[in-house]
Structure formats: structure tokens, C-alpha cells
Design a protein around this motif. Structure first.
Motif, mmCIF file in Angstrom:
data_model
loop_
_atom_site.group_PDB
_atom_site.id
_atom_site.type_symbol
_atom_site.label_atom_id
_atom_site.label_comp_id
_atom_site.label_asym_id
_atom_site.label_seq_id
_atom_site.Cartn_x
_atom_site.Cartn_y
_atom_site.Cartn_z
ATOM 1 N N SER A 169 0.820 -1.221 0.000
ATOM 2 C CA SER A 169 0.000 0.000 0.000
ATOM 3 C C SER A 169 0.853 1.271 0.000
ATOM 4 N N HIS A 170 2.148 1.119 0.328
ATOM 5 C CA HIS A 170 3.071 2.250 0.319
ATOM 6 C C HIS A 170 4.046 2.176 -0.863
ATOM 7 N N GLY A 171 3.660 1.436 -1.906
ATOM 8 C CA GLY A 171 4.463 1.381 -3.120
ATOM 9 C C GLY A 171 5.610 0.384 -3.073
ATOM 10 N N GLY A 172 5.668 -0.441 -2.042
ATOM 11 C CA GLY A 172 6.762 -1.410 -1.928
ATOM 12 C C GLY A 172 6.363 -2.788 -2.440
ATOM 13 N N TYR A 173 7.220 -3.744 -2.178
ATOM 14 C CA TYR A 173 6.936 -5.111 -2.621
ATOM 15 C C TYR A 173 7.644 -6.093 -1.690
ATOM 16 N N HIS A 174 7.338 -7.392 -1.909
ATOM 17 C CA HIS A 174 7.901 -8.472 -1.088
ATOM 18 C C HIS A 174 8.591 -9.461 -2.015
ATOM 19 N N GLY B 139 11.562 -13.255 1.039
ATOM 20 C CA GLY B 139 11.597 -13.084 2.484
ATOM 21 C C GLY B 139 11.897 -11.668 2.925
ATOM 22 N N PHE B 140 12.155 -10.776 1.983
ATOM 23 C CA PHE B 140 12.432 -9.367 2.291
ATOM 24 C C PHE B 140 11.241 -8.503 1.889
ATOM 25 N N PHE B 141 11.044 -7.427 2.628
ATOM 26 C CA PHE B 141 10.019 -6.437 2.321
ATOM 27 C C PHE B 141 10.739 -5.136 1.960
ATOM 28 N N PHE B 142 10.405 -4.569 0.815
ATOM 29 C CA PHE B 142 11.081 -3.373 0.329
ATOM 30 C C PHE B 142 10.097 -2.201 0.296
ATOM 31 N N ILE B 143 10.470 -1.137 1.006
ATOM 32 C CA ILE B 143 9.641 0.069 1.051
ATOM 33 C C ILE B 143 10.446 1.207 0.407
ATOM 34 N N PRO B 144 9.832 1.882 -0.567
ATOM 35 C CA PRO B 144 10.584 2.940 -1.264
ATOM 36 C C PRO B 144 10.853 4.148 -0.356
ATOM 37 N N ILE B 145 12.005 4.777 -0.614
ATOM 38 C CA ILE B 145 12.361 6.010 0.084
ATOM 39 C C ILE B 145 12.641 7.070 -0.979
ATOM 40 N N GLY B 146 12.732 8.292 -0.556
ATOM 41 C CA GLY B 146 13.020 9.367 -1.515
ATOM 42 C C GLY B 146 14.331 9.125 -2.241
ATOM 43 N N GLY B 147 14.431 9.540 -3.468
ATOM 44 C CA GLY B 147 15.654 9.397 -4.250
ATOM 45 C C GLY B 147 15.718 8.114 -5.037
#
Length: 201
Positions: free
Chosen positions: A122-127, A130-138
Motif C-alpha cells: 500500500s506504500h508502493g513497496g513489494y515483497h 523473504g524481504f520487504f522493500f519500502i521505497p524512500i526518496g531518491g
């Protein structure tokens, strides 16, 4: 005229000898047993039959008792073996309860939402892996993953545990969110996997 006193006299008989035997010829008939002798024989025969019947009954009873004892022993052994088998099955089948904590790629405990797939997507990330990736600025991503069985509070380095998801375990977070349900052949998200996209923290 005088008569001779010995005229016509017979010679004296010899007394029977002791120990002599009298023999019967083939025409002699056997004497029939008396009524008392017949009754005695019948009673003796009946008593013999009764004793034989009692002995046979005692032998049957002993055999039955022995057979029952063997069946009881066999049944007891089977029951004990079956109880042990069932107990072993439940010991193996009963899932272990494990607590999972969400950590950064550096092993620092973070909020559980960062390891929640719904929250991440829901915050533009993915799985992935076994890792969860959440986008950050840049254009970069922060990566998170579950540590299973470790302890620690947010901001601290996790203590203990493993990044490999345990098999046959009920895994949940401290807040009670279920991560994995245990059982035969059931596994949840794997804590080990590829690094996917990486980014700065």
C-alpha cells in the motif's frame, strides 16, 4: 461159618494234597457275576469316567486361562505401543509457538508494519525472497525481514533468533498478527532469500 471181616471192605481214601489245582475243561461255563459285583463294577466305571471328565475340564480351563493371559499381555503391549505412537505423533504434530520481530537489513528491530505485505504494497513497496522493500526518496528502498524467535525493542539490535522460518510452527508478531500457521507440510514466508532491490536506510 465164619465171615471174613475184611470182605467187601473198600480201601481208605487218601486225603487231598495241599497246593493242588483243579482244572476246568473247555465245556465249563463262567460263573455270572452277582448283583453286588455288577453294581460295584458300574460304580467303578462311572467314577473312572467322572475323573476323566474332571481332568479334561481342568485341562480346558488351564488352556483357556493361558490363552486369555497371552491375549491380555499382547493387548497390553499393543495398547502401550499405540499410546506411545499417538503421543509421539502429537509431540511431532503439535506446532511450536514462535514470535517474529521485524528488523532492518542491519538487524535493528523496527515496527511490525514494515514486514506486513499489505502495508508495504500500500506504500508502493513489494515483497521478495523473504524481504520487504519500502521505497524512500531518491529512488532507493529500505529492506526489512522477520527474525524468528529473537527479542528486542524498536531501535535495538535483535538478540538471538533466526532469519529462517521454522517448520511446523505457529509464528506471530508481538501484536498478535499471524505470520505462519504450523502443521505438516505448511510453511509461511521464508526468512531467508535473495536481497532483491536494495536501497539506503
Amino acid at each position: 461159618m465164619t465171615q471174613d471181616d475184611n470182605q467187601g471192605a473198600q480201601a481208605p481214601q487218601e486225603p487231598p494234597r495241599r497246593g493242588s489245582m483243579r482244572f476246568q475243561d473247555s465245556n465249563t461255563q463262567a460263573r455270572q457275576p452277582s448283583l453286588a459285583e455288577q453294581r460295584a463294577r458300574q460304580q467303578a466305571l462311572a467314577e473312572q469316567q467322572r475323573q476323566e471328565a474332571l481332568a479334561a475340564e481342568a485341562a480346558r480351563a488351564a488352556e483357556k486361562k493361558s490363552s486369555t493371559k497371552k491375549k491380555i499381555l499382547i493387548g497390553t503391549g499393543v495398547t502401550v505401543g499405540l499410546v506411545g505412537l499417538v503421543a509421539t505423533f502429537y509431540t511431532v504434530a503439535k506446532p511450536e509457538n514462535v514470535t517474529a520481530v521485524c528488523t532492518t537489513k542491519d538487524g535493528i528491530v523496527d515496527q511490525d508494519d514494515n514486514c506486513d505485505e499489505r502495508y508495504v504494497t500500500s506504500h508502493g513497496g513489494y515483497h521478495s525472497g523473504g524481504f520487504f522493500f519500502i521505497p524512500i526518496g531518491g529512488g532507493g528502498y529500505n529492506s526489512y525481514r522477520y527474525n524468528y524467535g529473537g527479542t528486542g525493542t524498536i531501535g535495538q539490535r535483535v538478540s538471538g533468533g533466526s532469519y529462517t522460518a521454522p517448520s511446523n510452527a505457529n509464528v506471530s508478531t508481538k501484536s498478535g498478527k499471524s505470520v505462519q500457521r504450523g502443521g505438516f507440510g505448511i510453511s509461511g514466508k521464508s526468512g531467508s532469500g535473495g536481497s532483491g532491490k536494495s536501497g539506503g536506510s
